[in-house]
Design a protein around this motif. Structure first.
Motif, mmCIF file in Angstrom:
data_model
loop_
_atom_site.group_PDB
_atom_site.id
_atom_site.type_symbol
_atom_site.label_atom_id
_atom_site.label_comp_id
_atom_site.label_asym_id
_atom_site.label_seq_id
_atom_site.Cartn_x
_atom_site.Cartn_y
_atom_site.Cartn_z
ATOM 1 N N VAL A 68 0.862 -1.177 0.000
ATOM 2 C CA VAL A 68 0.000 0.000 0.000
ATOM 3 C C VAL A 68 0.902 1.233 0.000
ATOM 4 C CG1 VAL A 68 -1.860 1.229 1.182
ATOM 5 C CG2 VAL A 68 -1.732 -1.272 1.340
ATOM 6 N N GLN A 69 0.906 1.947 -1.106
ATOM 7 C CA GLN A 69 1.831 3.076 -1.284
ATOM 8 C C GLN A 69 1.085 4.405 -1.278
ATOM 9 O OE1 GLN A 69 3.728 3.179 -5.120
ATOM 10 N NE2 GLN A 69 5.312 4.624 -4.471
ATOM 11 N N ASP A 70 1.569 5.343 -0.458
ATOM 12 C CA ASP A 70 0.972 6.679 -0.446
ATOM 13 C C ASP A 70 1.941 7.695 -1.048
ATOM 14 O OD1 ASP A 70 2.740 7.953 1.481
ATOM 15 O OD2 ASP A 70 1.678 6.917 3.079
ATOM 16 N N HIS A 71 1.457 8.919 -1.202
ATOM 17 C CA HIS A 71 2.287 10.024 -1.680
ATOM 18 C C HIS A 71 2.215 11.139 -0.641
ATOM 19 C CE1 HIS A 71 1.607 7.818 -5.465
ATOM 20 N NE2 HIS A 71 2.791 8.284 -5.802
ATOM 21 N N GLY A 72 2.714 10.842 0.548
ATOM 22 C CA GLY A 72 2.709 11.794 1.646
ATOM 23 C C GLY A 72 4.098 12.342 1.917
ATOM 24 N N GLU A 73 4.314 12.733 3.164
ATOM 25 C CA GLU A 73 5.584 13.352 3.546
ATOM 26 C C GLU A 73 6.611 12.345 4.024
ATOM 27 O OE1 GLU A 73 6.287 16.481 2.934
ATOM 28 O OE2 GLU A 73 4.282 16.590 2.055
ATOM 29 N N GLY A 74 6.229 11.071 4.106
ATOM 30 C CA GLY A 74 7.155 10.074 4.630
ATOM 31 C C GLY A 74 7.125 10.035 6.145
ATOM 32 N N ILE A 75 7.739 9.020 6.718
ATOM 33 C CA ILE A 75 7.759 8.838 8.173
ATOM 34 C C ILE A 75 9.003 9.506 8.751
ATOM 35 C CG2 ILE A 75 7.818 7.126 10.039
ATOM 36 C CD1 ILE A 75 6.548 5.148 8.009
#
Length: 217
Positions: free
Chosen positions: A145-152
């Motif tokens: 499951v891949q998102d396009h956010g700011e990362g952890i």
């Protein structure tokens, strides 16, 4: 005993918000809406805590069956369609040409998928897509499951699967959550004889993945 009164309260608030008693003044409706949303958050927290208790006491009984992960993933997407629309995020998944048979508990597998998918939707940027992939890996199936956010954040990565762990950032506080979802997901995946992990890149996004044992029909 914990769930029953909360479910009743949420149902009543939902009816009021929906106008079952007639038109409600705008200010009152706003207050009811806030109460309804916070009641849902409380129900989620109670459910997570009860799941944690079951897992820690060894009382979480799983019923492993053989199922096609193509269908399980599609069901999770359908369940979260309204949620994705709320955040202006698309969800992309291409079914495999043939069934992906795996051993899992359907309810708990769906719980893990929904947790990872809803997290990805929450933290990805508007007008982008969350991508789901299904990959064969030796005697396992790997769901990504891949998102396009700011990362952890780097300082949070080592404890991301701990109970009540939440990144200390303005975005996380805004999105809310119990801090239990990933810890519960990890325990459930391991009980289904799989593994779970993630890959992240600051400013680019994060991919959470978990594996389940492949099965034959």
């Amino acid at each position: 005993e914990l769930r029953t009164p909360l479910t009743s309260i949420r149902g009543s608030l939902g009816l009021l918000e929906g106008g079952v008693l007639g038109e409600i003044p705008a200010k009152a409706k706003g207050i009811i809406s806030v109460a309804n949303k916070n009641c849902q958050r409380l129900i989620t927290l109670v459910n997570d805590i009860l799941d944690m208790e079951k897992l820690m006491s060894g009382k979480m009984g799983l019923q492993l069956v053989t199922a096609d992960l193509n269908e399980v993933i599609q069901q999770a997407i359908d369940v979260n369609a309204g949620y994705a629309q709320q955040y202006k995020v698309a969800v992309a998944f291409s079914k495999l040409a043939s069934p992906a048979w795996a051993k899992l508990d359907l309810n708990r597998g769906m719980q893990v998928l929904t947790n990872l998918l809803s997290n990805a939707i929450k933290f990805t940027r508007e007008n982008t897509a969350v991508s789901l992939r299904l990959v064969a890996q030796d005697s396992f199936w790997r769901i990504e499951v891949q998102d396009h956010g700011e990362g952890i954040p780097v300082e949070f990565q080592s404890r991301i699967f701990e109970a009540f762990a939440q990144a200390d950032s303005a975005n996380t506080r805004q999105q809310g959550g119990t801090g239990l979802g990933l810890n519960i997901s990890k325990s459930l995946v391991e009980q289904m004889r799989g593994t779970i992990g993630y890959e992240t890149q600051t400013g680019v996004g994060t991919t959470f993945w978990f594996t389940l044992p492949a099965a034959e029909i």
